[in-house]
Design an enzyme around this catalytic site. Structure first.
Site, PDB file in Angstrom:
ATOM      1  N   GLU A 103     -67.731  -5.199 -86.343  1.00 33.11           N
ATOM      2  CA  GLU A 103     -68.911  -5.819 -86.954  1.00 33.11           C
ATOM      3  C   GLU A 103     -69.861  -4.770 -87.522  1.00 33.11           C
ATOM      4  O   GLU A 103     -71.064  -4.764 -87.238  1.00 33.11           O
ATOM      5  CB  GLU A 103     -69.633  -6.717 -85.949  1.00 33.11           C
TER       6      GLU A 103
ATOM      7  N   GLU B 140     -62.375 -13.040 -84.174  1.00 30.70           N
ATOM      8  CA  GLU B 140     -63.309 -13.637 -83.204  1.00 30.70           C
ATOM      9  C   GLU B 140     -63.757 -14.982 -83.742  1.00 30.70           C
ATOM     10  O   GLU B 140     -64.036 -15.124 -84.939  1.00 30.70           O
ATOM     11  CB  GLU B 140     -64.570 -12.783 -82.999  1.00 30.70           C
TER      12      GLU B 140
HETATM   13  P1  P53 Z   1     -72.503 -12.864 -77.863  1.00 32.79           P
HETATM   14  C1  P53 Z   1     -74.180 -11.360 -83.510  1.00 32.79           C
HETATM   15  C2  P53 Z   1     -73.668 -12.234 -84.470  1.00 32.79           C
HETATM   16  C3  P53 Z   1     -72.315 -12.483 -84.514  1.00 32.79           C
HETATM   17  C4  P53 Z   1     -71.466 -11.850 -83.607  1.00 32.79           C
HETATM   18  O1  P53 Z   1     -71.653 -12.674 -79.199  1.00 32.79           O
HETATM   19  C5  P53 Z   1     -71.971 -10.975 -82.670  1.00 32.79           C
HETATM   20  C6  P53 Z   1     -73.326 -10.724 -82.614  1.00 32.79           C
HETATM   21  C7  P53 Z   1     -73.886  -9.792 -81.594  1.00 32.79           C
HETATM   22  O2  P53 Z   1     -74.364 -10.524 -80.492  1.00 32.79           O
HETATM   23  O3  P53 Z   1     -71.207 -10.264 -81.803  1.00 32.79           O
HETATM   24  C8  P53 Z   1     -69.814 -10.488 -81.687  1.00 32.79           C
HETATM   25  O4  P53 Z   1     -71.768 -12.154 -76.802  1.00 32.79           O
HETATM   26  C9  P53 Z   1     -69.236  -9.274 -81.015  1.00 32.79           C
HETATM   27  C10 P53 Z   1     -68.844  -9.503 -79.591  1.00 32.79           C
HETATM   28  C11 P53 Z   1     -69.736 -10.558 -78.992  1.00 32.79           C
HETATM   29  C12 P53 Z   1     -69.457 -11.865 -79.725  1.00 32.79           C
HETATM   30  O5  P53 Z   1     -69.664 -11.725 -81.110  1.00 32.79           O
HETATM   31  O6  P53 Z   1     -73.821 -12.256 -78.185  1.00 32.79           O
HETATM   32  O7  P53 Z   1     -68.185  -8.680 -81.723  1.00 32.79           O
HETATM   33  O8  P53 Z   1     -68.896  -8.274 -78.921  1.00 32.79           O
HETATM   34  O9  P53 Z   1     -69.606 -10.732 -77.627  1.00 32.79           O
HETATM   35  C13 P53 Z   1     -70.294 -13.032 -79.228  1.00 32.79           C
HETATM   36  O10 P53 Z   1     -72.561 -14.339 -77.624  1.00 32.79           O
END
Ligand code: P53
Length: 476
Positions: free
Chosen positions: A176, A374
């Site tokens: 990211e 993801e």
């Molecule tokens: P969490 C922001 C927006 C989109 C994805 O996020 C993001 C974030 C940062 O928070 O992170 C990604 O755990 C990232 C993972 C993360 C996952 O999305 O904040 O690649 O490490 O855990 C979900 O709910």
């Protein structure tokens, strides 16, 4: 095509710092994730000056995957995973980041982990830098604001490419990388780049400088990786939150275009090997003095990625305002609510069609294979009296997203490599540091305060996803 390819990479995704724990085992050094406390929705994680006594650092122990990975991978095999996306904690390999030689115990850990995956024919998909760079590089060098980081990263990439060739084929460089387009808040600059801002600094120019060095480092790593093993597929990793215009007012439409420019130019550089003209014009307008050399520009052209990995959770909406005639994008101010969609308990707007839109956006722009690395629904899970989590809401979320993904493949013809839902096993949230923001198909008995047995159990979504994989998505 009637559906997903026969060799479609169904799997799940995690990152080392969010599940491994064992933060001081096997010679591991302190990472940026190790100095972040637990926050909550609306309460930012605190970035402390090193590890301080009495603070709650949820990544230190996480879900203890470091000791339990064999049992967890067995569960992934039971799900039918074709691949498993995780990251290599840089601090296990180079504990401080600036050593000349890698740490053998760290290398051995990932050898064992990858062997365990391969035992079940699960293909490892590996991110090199996923929010867990060595903290020493922050305190000694200022993080990625320093050009020296390029050499350190490339040394790390070379060490793991060489060690794991023959075991790992799919790689991504920086997780990211475009999150730092939100340089107004402290989170993304620190997790992406180890950048801590001093009061009064021009945050934006520092962000562009750090991102430039990362893009050069990524290109050098891609080039080196292809030499080490021509079969390597090395991708970028973009956080895709498409930014829609609030209305069909042409000014809103144009604001959306410019906002997309500011959030997604990173992909242009990764894929095409050069900066888009709109960004060069923006640098000129803002009179940014950036250290971008001719040699850097050469390097960028030699290290274009093989595929685009991206995360997709939600879409954003923006609108033009009279006080912003140049349509400047500030992620903390320029976004408004979408009246057509619902949001999660953490305010993430749920928009399955946005995934189809995103797949089309990337494929129209770049014609490269795409990989949804993801996607998922962060929610509060409550085990029922029989101990099972009935997470129909998560099944609904994933089903609706996979359905749209399938339309992008079947109707729109995008080339899609695979799908790895985020946090296939419950883990520590990156954004908030909470355990209770769960994404897993597998429940982990641990709460925000660190209490719990760490026992694993299958949620309802476990069996649902197992069936999706078995049928290669034909039942979606
Ligand atoms: P969490 C922001 C927006 C989109 C994805 O996020 C993001 C974030 C940062 O928070 O992170 C990604 O755990 C990232 C993972 C993360 C996952 O999305 O904040 O690649 O490490 O855990 C979900 O709910």
């Amino acid at each position: 095509m009637s559906g997903f390819k026969a060799d479609f990479l169904w799997g799940g995704a995690v990152a080392a710092h969010q599940l491994e724990g064992g933060w001081q085992e096997g010679g591991k050094g302190v990472s940026v994730a190790d100095v972040m406390t637990a926050g909550a929705h609306g309460v930012p994680r605190e970035i402390t000056d090193g590890v301080l006594p009495g603070k709650n650092y949820p990544n230190h122990d996480a879900i203890d995957f470091y000791h339990r990975y064999k049992d967890d991978i067995k569960l992934f095999a039971e799900l039918g995973f074709k691949c498993f996306r995780t990251s290599i904690a840089w601090t296990r390999i180079f504990p401080k980041g600036d050593e000349l030689e890698p740490n053998e115990a760290g290398l051995q850990f990932y050898d064992d982990l990858f062997d365990e995956c391969l035992k079940y024919n699960i293909e490892p998909v590996i991110t090199l830098s996923h929010f867990e760079m060595p903290y020493h590089l922050v305190t000694e060098y200022g993080g990625w604001r320093n050009r020296k980081l390029i050499d350190f990263f490339v040394r790390f990439a070379n060490a793991v490419f060489t060690r794991y060739r023959g075991k790992v084929k799919y790689w991504m460089t920086f997780n990211e990388i475009n999150n730092q387009a939100n340089y107004h808040e402290d989170f993304a600059p620190f997790t992406n780049s180890g950048v801590k801002y001093q009061p009064g600094e021009d945050r934006e120019v520092i962000m562009y400088q750090a991102a430039h060095y990362e893009l050069v480092a990524s290109a050098l790593a891609v080039e080196a990786g292809h030499k080490i093993d021509p079969d390597f597929k090395i991708g970028c990793m973009i956080a895709m939150c498409p930014i829609y215009p609030l209305t069909c007012d042409p000014n809103d439409m144009m604001m959306s275009v410019v906002a997309m420019h500011r959030r997604y130019w990173f992909t242009d550089v990764h894929v095409r090997g050069y900066y888009p003209q709109h960004l060069l014009n923006y640098f000129a307008r803002r009179e940014f003095k950036l250290d971008i050399t001719d040699e850097d520009l050469q390097i960028l052209t030699r290290g274009c990625v093989d595929y685009i990995g991206f995360s997709y959770y939600m879409s954003f909406v923006t609108k033009a305002t009279e006080d912003n005639p140049q349509l400047d994008y500030d992620e903390t101010k320029s976004l408004v609510k979408n009246p057509y969609v619902k949001a999660s308990d953490w305010g993430w707007q749920i928009d399955p069609v946005g995934l189809r839109y995103s797949l089309n956006y990337f494929y129209d722009h770049y014609q490269l294979p795409l990989f949804v690395v993801e996607n998922g629904f962060g929610a509060i899970d409550q085990p029922e009296s029989d101990g099972v989590v009935n997470d129909q809401y998560r099944i609904d979320y994933m089903q609706n997203h996979i359905r749209e993904m399938k339309k992008a493949v079947v109707e729109d013809g995008v080339d899609l490599m695979g799908y790895t839902p985020w946090g296939c096993i419950d883990l520590v949230s990156a954004g908030t540091g909470e355990m209770k923001k769960r994404y897993g198909l597998i429940y982990v008995d641990k709460d925000n305060e660190g209490n719990g047995t760490l026992a694993r159990s299958r949620k309802k979504s476990f069996w649902w996803y197992q069936d999706v994989i078995k049928q290669n998505g034909d039942n979606i």
